[in-house]
Design a protein around this motif. Structure first.
Motif, PDB file in Angstrom:
ATOM      1  N   LYS A  94       0.828  -1.205   0.000  1.00  0.00           N
ATOM      2  CA  LYS A  94       0.000   0.000   0.000  1.00  0.00           C
ATOM      3  C   LYS A  94       0.864   1.258   0.000  1.00  0.00           C
ATOM      4  O   LYS A  94       0.548   2.243  -0.637  1.00  0.00           O
ATOM      5  CB  LYS A  94      -0.890   0.032   1.251  1.00  0.00           C
ATOM      6  CG  LYS A  94      -1.875  -1.126   1.325  1.00  0.00           C
ATOM      7  CD  LYS A  94      -2.977  -0.834   2.324  1.00  0.00           C
ATOM      8  CE  LYS A  94      -2.481  -0.383   3.678  1.00  0.00           C
ATOM      9  NZ  LYS A  94      -2.048  -1.465   4.569  1.00  0.00           N
ATOM     10  N   ASN A  95       1.984   1.190   0.723  1.00  0.00           N
ATOM     11  CA  ASN A  95       2.860   2.363   0.814  1.00  0.00           C
ATOM     12  C   ASN A  95       4.139   2.249  -0.013  1.00  0.00           C
ATOM     13  O   ASN A  95       4.992   3.125   0.048  1.00  0.00           O
ATOM     14  CB  ASN A  95       3.231   2.616   2.276  1.00  0.00           C
ATOM     15  CG  ASN A  95       2.075   3.202   3.049  1.00  0.00           C
ATOM     16  OD1 ASN A  95       1.537   4.232   2.654  1.00  0.00           O
ATOM     17  ND2 ASN A  95       1.668   2.548   4.116  1.00  0.00           N
ATOM     18  N   LEU A  96       4.283   1.167  -0.780  1.00  0.00           N
ATOM     19  CA  LEU A  96       5.532   0.905  -1.500  1.00  0.00           C
ATOM     20  C   LEU A  96       6.722   0.978  -0.538  1.00  0.00           C
ATOM     21  O   LEU A  96       7.691   1.716  -0.740  1.00  0.00           O
ATOM     22  CB  LEU A  96       5.724   1.865  -2.675  1.00  0.00           C
ATOM     23  CG  LEU A  96       5.027   1.435  -3.982  1.00  0.00           C
ATOM     24  CD1 LEU A  96       3.524   1.577  -3.887  1.00  0.00           C
ATOM     25  CD2 LEU A  96       5.581   2.172  -5.181  1.00  0.00           C
ATOM     26  N   GLN A  97       6.616   0.224   0.538  1.00  0.00           N
ATOM     27  CA  GLN A  97       7.693   0.150   1.524  1.00  0.00           C
ATOM     28  C   GLN A  97       7.919  -1.308   1.910  1.00  0.00           C
ATOM     29  O   GLN A  97       7.089  -2.181   1.621  1.00  0.00           O
ATOM     30  CB  GLN A  97       7.321   0.963   2.768  1.00  0.00           C
ATOM     31  CG  GLN A  97       7.183   2.464   2.500  1.00  0.00           C
ATOM     32  CD  GLN A  97       6.863   3.282   3.737  1.00  0.00           C
ATOM     33  OE1 GLN A  97       6.766   2.759   4.842  1.00  0.00           O
ATOM     34  NE2 GLN A  97       6.691   4.583   3.550  1.00  0.00           N
TER      35      GLN A  97
ATOM     36  N   ALA B 126      23.432   1.343  -8.902  1.00  0.00           N
ATOM     37  CA  ALA B 126      23.520   2.625  -8.191  1.00  0.00           C
ATOM     38  C   ALA B 126      23.598   3.798  -9.159  1.00  0.00           C
ATOM     39  O   ALA B 126      23.143   4.900  -8.848  1.00  0.00           O
ATOM     40  CB  ALA B 126      24.731   2.633  -7.266  1.00  0.00           C
TER      41      ALA B 126
ATOM     42  N   THR C  94       8.524   7.908   6.307  1.00  0.00           N
ATOM     43  CA  THR C  94       8.064   8.838   5.277  1.00  0.00           C
ATOM     44  C   THR C  94       9.145   9.089   4.240  1.00  0.00           C
ATOM     45  O   THR C  94      10.335   8.942   4.518  1.00  0.00           O
ATOM     46  CB  THR C  94       7.689  10.198   5.910  1.00  0.00           C
ATOM     47  OG1 THR C  94       8.809  10.677   6.659  1.00  0.00           O
ATOM     48  CG2 THR C  94       6.501  10.054   6.830  1.00  0.00           C
ATOM     49  N   LEU C  95       8.696   9.496   3.046  1.00  0.00           N
ATOM     50  CA  LEU C  95       9.632   9.759   1.951  1.00  0.00           C
ATOM     51  C   LEU C  95      10.403  11.046   2.164  1.00  0.00           C
ATOM     52  O   LEU C  95      11.462  11.246   1.574  1.00  0.00           O
ATOM     53  CB  LEU C  95       8.861   9.828   0.627  1.00  0.00           C
ATOM     54  CG  LEU C  95       8.220   8.505   0.204  1.00  0.00           C
ATOM     55  CD1 LEU C  95       7.261   8.729  -0.958  1.00  0.00           C
ATOM     56  CD2 LEU C  95       9.298   7.493  -0.186  1.00  0.00           C
TER      57      LEU C  95
ATOM     58  N   PRO D 265       7.965   0.991  -8.181  1.00  0.00           N
ATOM     59  CA  PRO D 265       7.304   0.031  -9.071  1.00  0.00           C
ATOM     60  C   PRO D 265       8.372  -0.670  -9.917  1.00  0.00           C
ATOM     61  O   PRO D 265       9.373  -0.051 -10.284  1.00  0.00           O
ATOM     62  CB  PRO D 265       6.416   0.912  -9.957  1.00  0.00           C
ATOM     63  CG  PRO D 265       6.264   2.204  -9.227  1.00  0.00           C
ATOM     64  CD  PRO D 265       7.538   2.385  -8.444  1.00  0.00           C
TER      65      PRO D 265
ATOM     66  N   ASN E 133       9.950   0.365 -18.965  1.00  0.00           N
ATOM     67  CA  ASN E 133       8.735  -0.405 -19.229  1.00  0.00           C
ATOM     68  C   ASN E 133       8.387  -0.494 -20.710  1.00  0.00           C
ATOM     69  O   ASN E 133       7.434  -1.163 -21.070  1.00  0.00           O
ATOM     70  CB  ASN E 133       7.552   0.208 -18.474  1.00  0.00           C
ATOM     71  CG  ASN E 133       7.681  -0.023 -16.976  1.00  0.00           C
ATOM     72  OD1 ASN E 133       8.031  -1.119 -16.544  1.00  0.00           O
ATOM     73  ND2 ASN E 133       7.432   1.010 -16.195  1.00  0.00           N
ATOM     74  N   TYR E 134       9.136   0.199 -21.564  1.00  0.00           N
ATOM     75  CA  TYR E 134       8.754   0.289 -22.972  1.00  0.00           C
ATOM     76  C   TYR E 134       9.929  -0.147 -23.846  1.00  0.00           C
ATOM     77  O   TYR E 134      10.892   0.607 -24.013  1.00  0.00           O
ATOM     78  CB  TYR E 134       8.337   1.723 -23.300  1.00  0.00           C
ATOM     79  CG  TYR E 134       7.178   2.189 -22.439  1.00  0.00           C
ATOM     80  CD1 TYR E 134       5.865   1.906 -22.817  1.00  0.00           C
ATOM     81  CD2 TYR E 134       7.399   2.866 -21.249  1.00  0.00           C
ATOM     82  CE1 TYR E 134       4.795   2.305 -22.019  1.00  0.00           C
ATOM     83  CE2 TYR E 134       6.337   3.263 -20.442  1.00  0.00           C
ATOM     84  CZ  TYR E 134       5.041   2.985 -20.835  1.00  0.00           C
ATOM     85  OH  TYR E 134       3.994   3.373 -20.036  1.00  0.00           O
TER      86      TYR E 134
END
Lengths: 469, 469
Positions: A106-109, A157, A186-187, A218, A290-291
């Motif tokens: 949910k939080n990408l963590q 990196a 938090t970010l 993602p 992604n492409y």
């Protein structure tokens, strides 16, 4: 500080904390936990303990302060600067039981125990469509806690940053036994001094990390990987900066000297690659996204840059199998060199454009002091691993002359506005070169910070800071 | 500490250091340098000095230590937490003469004086085809040194990170007058404790930044900007996390409550936008890159997510003019609110998915304590600016009841694993809320760190740390 033998009473108290089955004082276990991957050192702890949680670690630290006994946090023992070596004996504290991996989609963590294996964490994230980019070559066996302690980097990196760029918050047992959080999940965070980033890269000297909150991205669905052979090693280094100036940020940009490739190929059974005699170095270049169409366009931009240099035919990895083979070759270089000879590995880093100057300088210094080096590494970051080979050099030269050469190499990196270590840390083996990068005032600040966190100097003593400041 | 009057002898010595024309003690100048953008505070320094370089700043600090006179570093005075306020008088040290901008194209780096204006730096980079992403709303007048001191963020942090992610190395004059470098000009660094990241976000309390080495990226050539009206404000917050879970990382993802848009539109003359009465909030969403086709594909992915919510027709900004107008509207909200009423701005931040809970909680707390709030901010980061409006509230309520409400808001953020400030810093106005985020041990470590750097507590005293620990 002398090597430490623990009082019997203390051992009994330790056993009370962790339980009988998680305290070990037999020689085999002590020797096993006495080394990491740094040269051929072995400094066994007097006892090994395997606590179950932060609370037990807190009690161990409080006890250690009473007896003034050193404690060394031990992760995957893949370190290359000796951070996990129990150089004064004492308690070897393996975090291996704290190895949980929780992905918060949910939080990408992710919420991780320090002993989670980096690759297992990466794979757990991928299963949920998420991506943890830092990718040390030892990812199959290194722990995420060790990665945080050393601020590990790796091949990706160059586009995605290093471990520090993903750590949001830490739970830490302080050397004095208190359990704290360093920040928030938090970010962004502008709330007080950045204790999180002070802890990252502190090599287990300011606290024992017991939980890590990591940012995730993602995942990317595609990548293109190419291997570019150069007839001149310095031109391979020059090409690195040129790629960025063409507006492309590759997801990996690795440099391998001829010897690195040759030794790697000899070490691996099942990787085939024909390299012309005249080839001096390779760049291994990856772009991701992604492409697929875009990736081919980016690859073409890179090719346009490459053609300005004196290169042989470029190999595109067409299948997953080919990609894995090339990555295996790259990841295995350190091990291949190690299997060949006693060696010292320096983790030099400079601004990217200075890489050709660094490479040339390293070779000249090697000639001056009579050592051969195999160079490879994360060229996109200006991070060149210099493996200095003992070969048939006399022990006397190895012990007395080579360190002078290493000192000159570091003086060169610093003169190029670089520094001693890009991603391996200072630990035990580089600490007495720290005066090259920092003067007494800077080192004094670091020592005073250590004193605040660890007034009795019992947590991983004898690391990072030079013996004399 | 009481407000300070400087001994005449010391003023003469200061004049010797900076020259007569760079020392000011007239009321107009002192008042001018006595405020930033924090509420309606004005704390004039006793004198204002404008040193030319690090050497002069070093001499000023040595002198201030002799007389035990406070020194407050002053940048663009756009801060929102009172970091630049001379709350105890003393020396207001404006860095404005150190404003150089050098772009190092070869290494994709910049070397900056602390007083370089952020937008001018961004534009100088763009001219060379390079990109500095952090983008605070005040970029037209804030300084890069202030950005580093507060760890400023802005709209593009969601994809590109905050100021700390770009700072490679700093030259700093320590409170005791020594001039040090905190690190190296490299993308990776595992060499000793991270003094660079300790300095970033330390709000001018640990040192005066005199040079900054920043990382740059190749610039992007294209972007797509859309404004999405929501009929329910909480759904706008929910949509934020959903975008990331769909695999898209926007380059900006901003939330504006209805009032924020309305007040912004009233404040600006030349921006037109028809908003239906039923619309409660907007998301302003940008994607960027080098390939327009891909950006349209990403925008479509975002649209697919948006359609799961109760939205009105989406506005795509077709021209540069429209884009600029929408960004101007967003950037101007704080100023618009300020022109309307006395207000307090809180810089709450939580993990992204908790945003709807935060918004709902803020409104409930407002009802309980009788205040109205206008909320907007960087929703992609979970960073919600809460502007609490005085309006026609009694002074007594404003002074005594509202702080209780603010305390509850921060307790809520911390319970959601968030914290007090995402990008504005703690400074003067939030310091006595620090106990909500940190306990005595953590605050004690921060205070001890301050003590190491600044034993006489003369550099920007009375900031960040609470009055009582």
């Amino acid at each position: 500080m002398d090597t430490t033998t623990l009082p019997q009473q203390m051992i009994a108290q330790l056993e009370n904390i962790v339980g009988q089955s998680f305290l070990f004082s037999d020689t085999a276990t002590r020797t096993h936990y006495g080394h990491d991957e740094t040269e051929d050192y072995n400094f066994p702890p007097s006892v090994v303990v395997k606590p179950a949680n932060a609370q037990e670690i807190s009690e161990i630290m409080k006890l250690a302060n009473i007896y003034k006994i050193p404690v060394v946090p031990i992760g995957g023992r893949t370190g290359l600067s000796g951070g996990a070596l129990s150089i004064y004996g004492g308690i070897g504290l393996s975090t291996e039981r704290l190895n949980s991996i929780t992905i918060d989609e949910k939080n990408l963590q992710a919420i991780l125990g320090p002993a989670a294996i980096t690759q297992q964490f990466q794979e757990a994230a991928l299963e949920k469509g998420l991506f943890y980019p830092p990718d040390p070559s030892s990812r199959g066996s290194c722990t995420i806690g060790g990665n945080v302690a050393e601020n590990a980097g790796g091949a990706r990196a160059v586009k995605y940053g290093v471990t520090k760029d993903y750590v949001l918050n830490l739970e830490v047992v302080l050397p004095t036994g208190e359990i704290i959080r360093t920040g928030a999940n938090t970010l962004k965070n502008s709330t007080g001094y950045n204790l999180t980033q002070l802890m990252v890269g502190s090599e287990g000297t300011l606290g024992i990390i017991t939980q890590i909150v990591m940012k995730l991205l993602p995942k990317n669905t595609h990548n293109v990987l190419m291997l570019v052979p150069f007839f001149k090693a310095e031109q391979a280094c020059e090409a690195v900066a040129a790629i960025f100036r063409a507006g492309v940020v590759p997801s990996a940009l690795e440099f391998m000297e001829r010897d690195a490739i040759d030794w790697g190929l000899r070490f691996l059974d099942n990787v085939n690659l024909n390299v012309k005699d005249e080839v001096q170095a390779h760049l291994l270049i990856e772009v991701d996204g992604n492409y697929p169409d875009i990736l081919f366009a980016e690859a073409e931009k890179i090719m346009n840059v490459m053609e300005q240099f004196d290169i042989d035919e470029v190999l595109y990895a067409d299948t997953e199998e080919q990609k894995n083979a090339l990555w295996k070759l790259r990841r295995t270089v350190a091990e291949a060199v190690k299997s060949n000879s006693i060696y010292k590995e320096e983790d030099t880093v400079v601004p990217r454009y200075e890489l050709p100057t660094l490479l040339k300088g390293v070779k000249a210094i090697g000639e001056k002091y009579g050592f051969k080096s195999v160079c490879y590494g994360h060229a996109g970051d200006g991070n060149l691993h210099v493996n200095i080979i003992k070969g048939d050099m006399s022990d006397d030269n190895w012990k007395n002359e080579v360190p002078k050469g290493i000192r000159e190499i570091f003086e060169l990196t610093v003169s190029l506005k670089g520094t001693l270590s890009g991603e391996h840390g200072i630990g035990y083996v580089q600490k007495n070169y720290m005066d090259i990068a920092f003067d007494k005032k800077q080192l004094g600040l670091m020592k005073a910070i250590k004193g605040i966190f660890d007034p009795n100097n019992i947590l991983n003593p004898g690391k990072i800071l030079p013996d004399v400041i």
